[in-house]
Write an enzyme that holds these catalytic residues in place. Sequence first.
Site, short mmCIF file in Angstrom:
data_model
loop_
_atom_site.label_atom_id
_atom_site.label_comp_id
_atom_site.label_asym_id
_atom_site.label_seq_id
_atom_site.Cartn_x
_atom_site.Cartn_y
_atom_site.Cartn_z
N ASP A 64 0.79 -1.24 0.00
CA ASP A 64 0.00 0.00 0.00
C ASP A 64 0.82 1.29 0.00
OD1 ASP A 64 0.85 0.28 2.72
OD2 ASP A 64 -0.93 -0.78 3.45
N HIS A 70 6.83 -7.40 -1.16
CA HIS A 70 5.79 -7.89 -2.08
C HIS A 70 5.38 -6.86 -3.12
CE1 HIS A 70 4.52 -11.13 1.12
NE2 HIS A 70 5.65 -11.42 0.51
N GLY A 105 1.50 -6.87 12.94
CA GLY A 105 0.33 -6.97 12.08
C GLY A 105 0.46 -7.97 10.94
N THR A 106 1.13 -9.07 11.21
CA THR A 106 1.18 -10.11 10.17
C THR A 106 0.79 -11.46 10.77
OG1 THR A 106 2.55 -11.28 8.54
CG2 THR A 106 3.70 -10.46 10.51
N ASN A 159 0.15 -7.60 17.75
CA ASN A 159 -0.95 -8.22 17.02
C ASN A 159 -2.05 -8.55 18.02
OD1 ASN A 159 -2.59 -10.08 15.43
ND2 ASN A 159 -0.82 -10.24 14.05
C1 BJW Z 1 -3.60 -6.29 13.46
C2 BJW Z 1 -4.54 -5.30 13.58
C3 BJW Z 1 -4.13 -4.15 14.24
C4 BJW Z 1 -5.47 -6.87 12.52
N1 BJW Z 1 -2.89 -4.06 14.70
N2 BJW Z 1 -2.38 -6.19 13.95
C5 BJW Z 1 7.67 -22.55 2.56
C6 BJW Z 1 6.68 -23.31 3.14
C7 BJW Z 1 5.40 -23.32 2.61
C8 BJW Z 1 5.06 -22.55 1.47
C9 BJW Z 1 6.05 -21.80 0.90
C10 BJW Z 1 7.33 -21.80 1.44
N3 BJW Z 1 8.10 -20.96 0.70
C11 BJW Z 1 7.32 -20.43 -0.27
C12 BJW Z 1 6.06 -20.94 -0.17
C13 BJW Z 1 4.92 -20.63 -1.06
C14 BJW Z 1 4.25 -19.34 -0.75
C15 BJW Z 1 3.72 -19.37 0.67
O1 BJW Z 1 4.24 -18.77 1.58
N4 BJW Z 1 2.62 -20.07 0.88
C16 BJW Z 1 2.01 -20.21 2.20
C17 BJW Z 1 0.74 -19.34 2.30
C18 BJW Z 1 1.71 -21.63 2.46
N5 BJW Z 1 5.16 -18.21 -0.96
C19 BJW Z 1 5.34 -17.70 -2.16
O2 BJW Z 1 4.81 -18.17 -3.15
C20 BJW Z 1 6.29 -16.52 -2.29
N6 BJW Z 1 7.22 -16.76 -3.33
C21 BJW Z 1 8.22 -17.63 -3.22
O3 BJW Z 1 8.47 -18.20 -2.21
O4 BJW Z 1 8.91 -17.80 -4.38
C22 BJW Z 1 9.89 -18.81 -4.46
C23 BJW Z 1 10.46 -18.79 -5.85
C24 BJW Z 1 11.83 -18.75 -6.02
C25 BJW Z 1 12.37 -18.73 -7.32
C26 BJW Z 1 11.52 -18.74 -8.42
C27 BJW Z 1 10.15 -18.77 -8.25
C28 BJW Z 1 9.62 -18.79 -6.96
C29 BJW Z 1 5.52 -15.26 -2.71
C30 BJW Z 1 4.58 -14.80 -1.68
C31 BJW Z 1 3.78 -13.60 -2.21
C32 BJW Z 1 2.66 -13.22 -1.30
N7 BJW Z 1 1.82 -12.30 -1.98
C33 BJW Z 1 0.68 -11.70 -1.29
C34 BJW Z 1 -0.12 -10.87 -2.32
C35 BJW Z 1 0.63 -9.56 -2.64
C36 BJW Z 1 -0.14 -8.71 -3.58
C37 BJW Z 1 -1.43 -8.20 -3.01
O5 BJW Z 1 -1.45 -7.53 -1.96
O6 BJW Z 1 -2.46 -8.50 -3.61
O7 BJW Z 1 1.11 -10.88 -0.21
S1 BJW Z 1 -0.35 -12.91 -0.46
C38 BJW Z 1 -0.76 -11.87 0.91
O8 BJW Z 1 -0.24 -12.43 2.14
C39 BJW Z 1 0.00 -10.56 0.68
C40 BJW Z 1 0.51 -10.26 2.04
O9 BJW Z 1 1.62 -9.39 1.98
C41 BJW Z 1 0.84 -11.62 2.59
C42 BJW Z 1 0.95 -11.68 4.08
O10 BJW Z 1 -0.27 -11.36 4.70
P1 BJW Z 1 -0.24 -10.53 6.06
O11 BJW Z 1 0.34 -9.21 5.81
O12 BJW Z 1 0.36 -11.34 7.11
O13 BJW Z 1 -1.82 -10.27 6.29
P2 BJW Z 1 -2.90 -11.22 6.97
O14 BJW Z 1 -4.22 -10.71 6.54
O15 BJW Z 1 -2.61 -12.63 6.79
O16 BJW Z 1 -2.71 -10.92 8.54
C43 BJW Z 1 -3.08 -9.68 9.12
C44 BJW Z 1 -2.71 -9.74 10.59
O17 BJW Z 1 -2.96 -8.46 11.16
C45 BJW Z 1 -3.54 -10.75 11.41
O18 BJW Z 1 -2.66 -11.54 12.19
C46 BJW Z 1 -4.40 -9.86 12.33
O19 BJW Z 1 -4.62 -10.44 13.61
C47 BJW Z 1 -3.54 -8.64 12.43
N8 BJW Z 1 -4.23 -7.39 12.76
N9 BJW Z 1 -5.74 -5.78 12.95
C48 BJW Z 1 -2.07 -5.16 14.55
N10 BJW Z 1 -5.02 -3.13 14.39
#
Ligand code: BJW
Length: 249
Positions: free
Chosen positions: A106, A121, A191-192, A217
């Site tokens: 953002d 990201h 916040g993740t 969090n």
């Molecule tokens: C508060 C609050 C308040 C509420 N105060 N807090 C190892 C193991 C298993 C899987 C994998 C692995 N390594 C890689 C993977 C695959 C995959 C992955 O991780 N999958 C898992 C889900 C299982 N990873 C990938 O594919 C990554 N790429 C990669 O590893 O490439 C390797 C490669 C190498 C060479 C060639 C090719 C490939 C890429 C990951 C990309 C993630 N993309 C997204 C979308 C971005 C675009 C968009 O925004 O649309 O990123 S997915 C989405 O999740 C977004 C976020 O950045 C990301 C994380 O989410 P986040 O920020 O944690 O949000 P939430 O909603 O989950 O949590 C919010 C939190 O806030 C909560 O806990 C609330 O409680 C809290 N909260 N109010 C404080 N007021």
Amino acid sequence: MNPHDATKELATALAEARVVAVLTGAGISAESGVPTFRGPGGLWEGHRGEELATPEAFARDPVLVWRFYDWRRTKLASCEPNAGHRALVAIEKRVPHFTLATQNVDGLHRLAGSENVLELHGNIWRIYCERECHEVIDRRAPLPEPLPPRCPRCHAPLRPGVVWFGEPLPWHLFEQAEAAAQAAQVFLVIGTSGVVEPAASLARVAKHAGAFVAEFNPEETALSRYASALFRGGAGDSLSAVVTALEDM
Ligand code: BJW
Ligand code: ZN
């Protein structure tokens, strides 16, 4: 530990630290009105964000995926940084080496005034050609119809400048984030949900290298077990309290 003690303990650790690193996620922007990815409000027209944030979804239905991102861009256009973003700016000013790795697309950390920001990201205002021949920053929201927007050079669809599942992170940024996590005396996880790799691994790297890890969090997360201090409220209030304690030292 009561919240007051945790605040003082973290403020003391920050005052003494030479290297501080931070990992943020969608939760830090929640108080700015930006929807989080998972949990309540993490839905868009019945789709889960994770379903649409993939190269496969874009290949299958670029218009649907662009409508999702255009909706988020339009919402974001009226969002402003909050107390949590601002507290990190204040901490950066007091620490010799400060690195802020964010999973958020953002742009609110930079807007708040944070300087050493690594956008792991990508950024939702960045748009690039699917054939990688051209890249632009386009802040129009909503984008003019028809979607998808097209490359002015080769006419291929343009795509959002964000990292989708299965795509590599910008590795030069990730390497910097990893080096900072390795070197940090204090590491903040804010916040993740900590379920997306490799970003989540930064907290483990910091912990194993001996950092004092603090989590902000309202919920328990996959990373809570690495934290020595837990701040279980909204990030804005807890981080502001830490900055106040730091400034009183
Ligand atoms: C508060 C609050 C308040 C509420 N105060 N807090 C190892 C193991 C298993 C899987 C994998 C692995 N390594 C890689 C993977 C695959 C995959 C992955 O991780 N999958 C898992 C889900 C299982 N990873 C990938 O594919 C990554 N790429 C990669 O590893 O490439 C390797 C490669 C190498 C060479 C060639 C090719 C490939 C890429 C990951 C990309 C993630 N993309 C997204 C979308 C971005 C675009 C968009 O925004 O649309 O990123 S997915 C989405 O999740 C977004 C976020 O950045 C990301 C994380 O989410 P986040 O920020 O944690 O949000 P939430 O909603 O989950 O949590 C919010 C939190 O806030 C909560 O806990 C609330 O409680 C809290 N909260 N109010 C404080 N007021
Ligand atoms: Zn092109």
